[in-house]
Write a protein that holds these residues in place. Structure first.
Motif, PDB file in Angstrom:
ATOM      1  N   ILE A 160      16.904   2.845 -20.826  1.00 14.61           N
ATOM      2  CA  ILE A 160      17.182   2.785 -19.395  1.00 14.61           C
ATOM      3  C   ILE A 160      16.321   1.716 -18.734  1.00 14.61           C
ATOM      4  CG2 ILE A 160      17.061   4.055 -17.208  1.00 14.61           C
ATOM      5  CD1 ILE A 160      19.292   5.028 -18.994  1.00 14.61           C
ATOM      6  N   ALA A 161      15.032   1.700 -19.068  1.00 14.33           N
ATOM      7  CA  ALA A 161      14.079   0.820 -18.382  1.00 14.33           C
ATOM      8  C   ALA A 161      14.321  -0.656 -18.663  1.00 14.33           C
ATOM      9  CB  ALA A 161      12.651   1.207 -18.776  1.00 14.33           C
ATOM     10  N   HIS A 162      14.580  -1.013 -19.906  1.00 11.52           N
ATOM     11  CA  HIS A 162      14.691  -2.428 -20.252  1.00 11.52           C
ATOM     12  C   HIS A 162      15.886  -3.124 -19.587  1.00 11.52           C
ATOM     13  CE1 HIS A 162      11.918  -2.369 -24.073  1.00 11.52           C
ATOM     14  NE2 HIS A 162      11.307  -1.985 -22.959  1.00 11.52           N
ATOM     15  N   PRO A 163      17.074  -2.525 -19.596  1.00 11.39           N
ATOM     16  CA  PRO A 163      18.183  -3.191 -18.900  1.00 11.39           C
ATOM     17  C   PRO A 163      17.930  -3.361 -17.403  1.00 11.39           C
ATOM     18  CG  PRO A 163      19.019  -1.535 -20.411  1.00 11.39           C
ATOM     19  CD  PRO A 163      17.545  -1.341 -20.346  1.00 11.39           C
ATOM     20  N   VAL A 202      26.687  -9.042 -10.824  1.00 14.10           N
ATOM     21  CA  VAL A 202      27.636  -8.231 -11.593  1.00 14.10           C
ATOM     22  C   VAL A 202      26.899  -7.395 -12.625  1.00 14.10           C
ATOM     23  CG1 VAL A 202      29.501  -8.356 -13.290  1.00 14.10           C
ATOM     24  CG2 VAL A 202      29.627  -9.729 -11.215  1.00 14.10           C
ATOM     25  N   ARG A 203      25.944  -7.993 -13.315  1.00 16.34           N
ATOM     26  CA  ARG A 203      25.211  -7.254 -14.345  1.00 16.34           C
ATOM     27  C   ARG A 203      24.316  -6.183 -13.734  1.00 16.34           C
ATOM     28  NH1 ARG A 203      25.430 -12.383 -17.172  1.00 16.34           N
ATOM     29  NH2 ARG A 203      23.526 -13.139 -16.182  1.00 16.34           N
ATOM     30  N   ALA A 204      23.717  -6.476 -12.586  1.00 12.62           N
ATOM     31  CA  ALA A 204      22.858  -5.484 -11.932  1.00 12.62           C
ATOM     32  C   ALA A 204      23.672  -4.282 -11.463  1.00 12.62           C
ATOM     33  CB  ALA A 204      22.126  -6.125 -10.751  1.00 12.62           C
ATOM     34  N   VAL A 205      24.812  -4.549 -10.869  1.00  7.72           N
ATOM     35  CA  VAL A 205      25.670  -3.460 -10.400  1.00  7.72           C
ATOM     36  C   VAL A 205      26.165  -2.639 -11.579  1.00  7.72           C
ATOM     37  CG1 VAL A 205      27.907  -2.921  -9.335  1.00  7.72           C
ATOM     38  CG2 VAL A 205      26.363  -4.567  -8.247  1.00  7.72           C
ATOM     39  N   ASP A 206      26.603  -3.311 -12.626  1.00  9.08           N
ATOM     40  CA  ASP A 206      27.108  -2.613 -13.807  1.00  9.08           C
ATOM     41  C   ASP A 206      26.024  -1.721 -14.412  1.00  9.08           C
ATOM     42  OD1 ASP A 206      29.345  -2.349 -15.789  1.00  9.08           O
ATOM     43  OD2 ASP A 206      27.804  -3.092 -17.149  1.00  9.08           O
ATOM     44  N   HIS A 258      16.420  -7.165 -12.989  1.00  7.78           N
ATOM     45  CA  HIS A 258      15.450  -7.642 -12.003  1.00  7.78           C
ATOM     46  C   HIS A 258      15.054  -9.086 -12.287  1.00  7.78           C
ATOM     47  CE1 HIS A 258      12.092  -7.701  -9.227  1.00  7.78           C
ATOM     48  NE2 HIS A 258      11.264  -7.984 -10.221  1.00  7.78           N
ATOM     49  N   ILE A 259      14.789  -9.394 -13.545  1.00  9.83           N
ATOM     50  CA  ILE A 259      14.415 -10.760 -13.924  1.00  9.83           C
ATOM     51  C   ILE A 259      15.534 -11.740 -13.564  1.00  9.83           C
ATOM     52  CG2 ILE A 259      14.006 -12.287 -15.905  1.00  9.83           C
ATOM     53  CD1 ILE A 259      12.537  -9.901 -17.227  1.00  9.83           C
ATOM     54  N   GLU A 260      16.767 -11.377 -13.891  1.00  9.20           N
ATOM     55  CA  GLU A 260      17.895 -12.283 -13.631  1.00  9.20           C
ATOM     56  C   GLU A 260      18.106 -12.502 -12.133  1.00  9.20           C
ATOM     57  OE1 GLU A 260      21.073 -10.452 -15.770  1.00  9.20           O
ATOM     58  OE2 GLU A 260      20.396 -11.218 -17.716  1.00  9.20           O
ATOM     59  N   LEU A 261      17.933 -11.467 -11.332  1.00 10.02           N
ATOM     60  CA  LEU A 261      18.063 -11.615  -9.881  1.00 10.02           C
ATOM     61  C   LEU A 261      16.963 -12.513  -9.333  1.00 10.02           C
ATOM     62  CD1 LEU A 261      18.934  -7.925  -8.927  1.00 10.02           C
ATOM     63  CD2 LEU A 261      20.455  -9.901  -8.657  1.00 10.02           C
ATOM     64  N   GLU A 262      15.738 -12.355  -9.825  1.00  3.56           N
ATOM     65  CA  GLU A 262      14.630 -13.179  -9.338  1.00  3.56           C
ATOM     66  C   GLU A 262      14.808 -14.646  -9.741  1.00  3.56           C
ATOM     67  OE1 GLU A 262      11.868 -12.386  -7.340  1.00  3.56           O
ATOM     68  OE2 GLU A 262      13.247 -10.734  -6.955  1.00  3.56           O
TER      69      GLU A 262
END
Length: 381
Positions: free
Chosen positions: A276-279, A325-329, A284-288
């Motif tokens: 759960i934590a790693h994805p 898209v990845r964050a929402v998913d 978060h990294i991708e958004l930043e």
């Protein structure tokens, strides 16, 4: 004061603006009346932070405006029309409009007393300015517009629409893009609501222009500088779309993180498990990372580097759309069945997140642009 292209740390002024907008968003939240949010944001000066001070704006740039949209989205109350009204229309009028046009429109766009839509996309041309078939011809002291537009946001609430048409160059006979302000009640200017699956306050419309007559002063800027004027609005559009996506992604991620801390299975919060934590950390990294490119694009644009901003704005829009898209998913998967319930409000974002991949330009067209413009590869079209 706008940050420069090399500044990686936000100024105190920008941090204060971010905190103030975040507070406004938290006050209203995802269930707020969007018109009330829009009105208060305008009253507080947030909608016009990018517009010149002498016309009621904040004297900042796209850096400040994208920050406002991002924070509103992160609070769950994004304002799609910010991309259109102050960012595209306000920027074009501020840069190229006549003094009369600036006085007529900019103060209202800044304080939310006026709203403007933007019409470029066509059924058979998309946003390709070279294939736009909406035409404008001179008839004495007037312009006559004919054509169609699709997927135009917020026409029902807009006082006018900035329409991209094409005029004939008297020297070459070729058609060139030009921008016209069309009042919502102009004779011959029709609209049809397009039913969408997206859960958004802003409606989409198809527009028809049937011999719409406009006074000469409704042309924005020089009719010989159409592409320059057009892209002066399209670069901010891409930056703001990135901000819209980042806000949505941050909102979804925050909901998932809160749930992962509180939801307990086998005597431990589910967020303690790496599956759960790693994805969530990756999201978060991708958004930043996408935010950094958005900030760079905004800074380049505000510094007057239109060419550099074009590349960066497209990259930012691409990166933010994918990250959103990845964050929402991942957020929906973190909540499991709860992620699909109305109570948690994440499922509606599954469709909404795709908007940042598709509009205002698809990720495939961005890859085309980067491949031939940045990498020098031959065009495929």
């Amino acid at each position: 004061m706008t940050t420069t292209a090399t500044t990686l740390i936000e100024s105190e002024e920008l941090r204060d603006l971010r905190a103030a907008v975040a507070a406004l968003g938290a006050k209203h939240g995802p269930d707020a009346d969007p018109t009330a949010v829009w009105a208060e944001a305008g009253k507080l000066g947030y909608l016009g932070v990018n517009l010149p001070e002498e016309y009621g704006g904040g004297g900042g740039g796209i850096t400040e405006l994208s920050l406002v949209l991002e924070e509103m989205g992160a609070a769950g109350c994004p304002q799609l029309m910010m991309i259109v009204s102050p960012a595209i229309c306000g920027t074009v009028i501020a840069r190229f409009g006549t003094e009369e046009q600036k006085r007529r429109w900019l103060p209202g766009l800044a304080d939310a007393s006026l709203t403007m839509a933007f019409g470029i996309t066509e059924p058979d041309a998309g946003s390709n300015s070279h294939r736009i078939t909406t035409t404008a011809r001179r008839d004495g002291d007037e312009w006559v517009l004919n054509g169609r537009k699709v997927f135009v946001s917020g026409v029902d609430i807009a006082d006018a629409t900035l329409i991209v048409g094409r005029t004939e160059d008297a020297r070459t006979g070729r058609l060139k893009p030009c921008l016209f302000i069309v009042d919502r009640d102009a004779p011959g200017f029709g609209r049809r609501h397009i039913e969408m699956e997206i859960d958004a306050a802003e409606k989409q419309f198809e527009l028809t222009l049937d011999d719409v007559r406009l006074p000469a002063d409704r042309l924005v800027g020089d009719e010989d500088a159409g592409l320059l004027q057009l892209f002066a609005g399209l670069n901010p559009e891409r930056v703001m779309t990135a901000a819209f996506a980042l806000g949505m992604g941050r909102y979804a991620l925050a909901k998932a993180v809160t749930y992962a801390k509180e939801r307990t299975v086998w005597k431990a919060p589910i967020g303690s498990h790496q599956a759960i934590a790693h994805p969530l950390a990756q999201a978060h990294i991708e958004l930043e990372l996408a935010k950094l490119m958005m900030q760079r694009a905004a800074a380049l644009y505000d510094a007057g580097d239109d060419f550099g901003a074009g590349e960066a704005a497209n990259m930012a829009k691409y990166a933010a759309g994918e990250a959103c898209v990845r964050a929402v998913d991942q957020a929906v998967h973190t909540l499991g069945g709860n992620g699909l319930t109305r109570e948690y409000g994440l499922a509606r974002l599954i469709t909404g997140a795709r908007v940042a991949r598709i509009a205002p330009v698809s990720r495939e067209m961005i890859l085309n642009f980067i491949s031939h413009s940045s990498l020098g590869l031959p065009k495929s079209y």
